[in-house]
Design a protein around this motif. Sequence first.
Motif, PDB file in Angstrom:
ATOM      1  N   ALA A  38       0.835  -1.205   0.000  1.00 32.98           N
ATOM      2  CA  ALA A  38       0.000   0.000   0.000  1.00 32.98           C
ATOM      3  C   ALA A  38       0.872   1.258   0.000  1.00 32.98           C
ATOM      4  N   VAL A  39       1.927   1.255   0.821  1.00 28.11           N
ATOM      5  CA  VAL A  39       2.849   2.393   0.853  1.00 28.11           C
ATOM      6  C   VAL A  39       3.574   2.504  -0.488  1.00 28.11           C
ATOM      7  N   MET A  40       4.008   1.383  -1.018  1.00 29.02           N
ATOM      8  CA  MET A  40       4.698   1.379  -2.311  1.00 29.02           C
ATOM      9  C   MET A  40       3.788   1.947  -3.403  1.00 29.02           C
ATOM     10  N   ASP A  41       2.543   1.506  -3.447  1.00 30.78           N
ATOM     11  CA  ASP A  41       1.609   1.981  -4.470  1.00 30.78           C
ATOM     12  C   ASP A  41       1.354   3.476  -4.348  1.00 30.78           C
ATOM     13  N   LYS A  42       1.192   3.951  -3.116  1.00 35.78           N
ATOM     14  CA  LYS A  42       0.949   5.386  -2.891  1.00 35.78           C
ATOM     15  C   LYS A  42       2.100   6.215  -3.456  1.00 35.78           C
ATOM     16  N   HIS A  43       3.304   5.821  -3.143  1.00 31.61           N
ATOM     17  CA  HIS A  43       4.464   6.594  -3.594  1.00 31.61           C
ATOM     18  C   HIS A  43       4.758   6.383  -5.075  1.00 31.61           C
ATOM     19  N   LYS A  44       4.475   5.213  -5.576  1.00 37.11           N
ATOM     20  CA  LYS A  44       4.680   4.963  -7.006  1.00 37.11           C
ATOM     21  C   LYS A  44       3.792   5.891  -7.828  1.00 37.11           C
ATOM     22  N   SER A  45       2.537   6.022  -7.427  1.00 37.69           N
ATOM     23  CA  SER A  45       1.607   6.907  -8.136  1.00 37.69           C
ATOM     24  C   SER A  45       2.098   8.350  -8.108  1.00 37.69           C
ATOM     25  N   ARG A  46       2.518   8.806  -6.940  1.00 34.93           N
ATOM     26  CA  ARG A  46       3.038  10.180  -6.814  1.00 34.93           C
ATOM     27  C   ARG A  46       4.266  10.391  -7.695  1.00 34.93           C
ATOM     28  N   TYR A  47       5.188   9.450  -7.608  1.00 36.97           N
ATOM     29  CA  TYR A  47       6.437   9.563  -8.356  1.00 36.97           C
ATOM     30  C   TYR A  47       6.174   9.604  -9.860  1.00 36.97           C
ATOM     31  N   LEU A  48       5.353   8.674 -10.342  1.00 41.46           N
ATOM     32  CA  LEU A  48       5.080   8.626 -11.772  1.00 41.46           C
ATOM     33  C   LEU A  48       4.387   9.895 -12.256  1.00 41.46           C
ATOM     34  N   ALA A  49       3.451  10.423 -11.476  1.00 44.25           N
ATOM     35  CA  ALA A  49       2.766  11.663 -11.862  1.00 44.25           C
ATOM     36  C   ALA A  49       3.752  12.834 -11.895  1.00 44.25           C
ATOM     37  N   ASN A  50       4.599  12.935 -10.878  1.00 38.26           N
ATOM     38  CA  ASN A  50       5.590  14.019 -10.838  1.00 38.26           C
ATOM     39  C   ASN A  50       6.591  13.903 -11.979  1.00 38.26           C
ATOM     40  N   MET A  51       7.044  12.694 -12.258  1.00 33.66           N
ATOM     41  CA  MET A  51       8.018  12.522 -13.336  1.00 33.66           C
ATOM     42  C   MET A  51       7.399  12.763 -14.710  1.00 33.66           C
ATOM     43  N   GLU A  52       6.137  12.427 -14.876  1.00 32.85           N
ATOM     44  CA  GLU A  52       5.470  12.698 -16.152  1.00 32.85           C
ATOM     45  C   GLU A  52       5.401  14.204 -16.401  1.00 32.85           C
ATOM     46  N   THR A  53       5.033  14.944 -15.366  1.00 32.51           N
ATOM     47  CA  THR A  53       4.981  16.403 -15.488  1.00 32.51           C
ATOM     48  C   THR A  53       6.375  16.958 -15.757  1.00 32.51           C
ATOM     49  N   ALA A  54       7.357  16.464 -15.029  1.00 28.22           N
ATOM     50  CA  ALA A  54       8.733  16.927 -15.214  1.00 28.22           C
ATOM     51  C   ALA A  54       9.219  16.641 -16.633  1.00 28.22           C
ATOM     52  N   THR A  55       8.952  15.446 -17.123  1.00 28.37           N
ATOM     53  CA  THR A  55       9.380  15.060 -18.474  1.00 28.37           C
ATOM     54  C   THR A  55       8.701  15.933 -19.530  1.00 28.37           C
ATOM     55  N   ASP A  56       7.421  16.190 -19.343  1.00 29.79           N
ATOM     56  CA  ASP A  56       6.707  17.068 -20.278  1.00 29.79           C
ATOM     57  C   ASP A  56       7.338  18.455 -20.302  1.00 29.79           C
ATOM     58  N   ASN A  57       7.663  18.979 -19.118  1.00 29.20           N
ATOM     59  CA  ASN A  57       8.282  20.307 -19.053  1.00 29.20           C
ATOM     60  C   ASN A  57       9.672  20.322 -19.662  1.00 29.20           C
ATOM     61  N   ILE A  58      10.464  19.308 -19.381  1.00 30.74           N
ATOM     62  CA  ILE A  58      11.818  19.249 -19.939  1.00 30.74           C
ATOM     63  C   ILE A  58      11.759  19.132 -21.454  1.00 30.74           C
ATOM     64  N   GLY A  59      10.767  18.427 -21.953  1.00 32.85           N
ATOM     65  CA  GLY A  59      10.612  18.261 -23.396  1.00 32.85           C
ATOM     66  C   GLY A  59      10.068  19.482 -24.112  1.00 32.85           C
ATOM     67  N   ASN A  60       9.682  20.506 -23.366  1.00 31.85           N
ATOM     68  CA  ASN A  60       9.143  21.727 -23.961  1.00 31.85           C
ATOM     69  C   ASN A  60      10.299  22.576 -24.492  1.00 31.85           C
ATOM     70  N   GLU A  61      10.577  22.426 -25.767  1.00 31.43           N
ATOM     71  CA  GLU A  61      11.720  23.105 -26.386  1.00 31.43           C
ATOM     72  C   GLU A  61      11.516  24.608 -26.498  1.00 31.43           C
ATOM     73  N   ASN A  62      10.287  25.069 -26.355  1.00 36.85           N
ATOM     74  CA  ASN A  62       9.994  26.481 -26.558  1.00 36.85           C
ATOM     75  C   ASN A  62      10.110  27.320 -25.298  1.00 36.85           C
ATOM     76  N   SER A  63      10.380  26.711 -24.168  1.00 28.96           N
ATOM     77  CA  SER A  63      10.398  27.468 -22.922  1.00 28.96           C
ATOM     78  C   SER A  63      11.523  27.011 -22.002  1.00 28.96           C
ATOM     79  N   ALA A  64      12.497  27.889 -21.829  1.00 30.52           N
ATOM     80  CA  ALA A  64      13.596  27.596 -20.910  1.00 30.52           C
ATOM     81  C   ALA A  64      13.075  27.503 -19.477  1.00 30.52           C
ATOM     82  N   VAL A  65      12.062  28.303 -19.167  1.00 31.91           N
ATOM     83  CA  VAL A  65      11.480  28.271 -17.830  1.00 31.91           C
ATOM     84  C   VAL A  65      10.852  26.904 -17.557  1.00 31.91           C
TER      85      VAL A  65
END
Length: 157
Positions: free
Chosen positions: A41-68
């Motif tokens: 249960a603890v693993m699942d809770k943190h896995k969901s958080r981690y994957l959501a945060n990394m997806e957002t981070a990856t999307d932002n890093i992949g945004n070639e039009n914005s250094a911010v």
Amino acid sequence: MHRVAKPHLELLVAAFTLFAVSGLMSACSSEPERSAAQFCAVMDKHKSRYLANMETATDNIGNENSAVAVIAGLGQTAAALGDLTIMWDELSAVAPEDIRADVEKIAKNYSSQMDSAGDSFSNPLGSLASGLTSGLTTSGSYQRVDQFVGDYCDGGS
């Protein structure tokens, strides 16, 4: 009417009090349950958080039009990695006895790596060597925990 002798009455009261106090103490125990179900249960809770945060981070890093956005993505990646310290601490509290020592070793090691991450700027080779040594010395623990997750936590996926 049968009267209970005073010594017997005192013994009964003492026994009842002891029973009641021990029951309250075990009910109020702050020690979390150590079980595969709690661990997963603890693993699942943190896995969901981690994957959501990394997806957002990856999307932002992949945004070639914005250094911010790229900088924000790198910050989100660092935050997601830092949150893993919380995950390992929480997993340490609920890990079943058969993997408890491994999870505690990983938690301590991961926390230590996060604490010394800033040193990588002033001593990159030392930090690299330290990280490599740390990874090698905990690889057995990571393998056993990974096996446990694969066996008990929805196939580890």
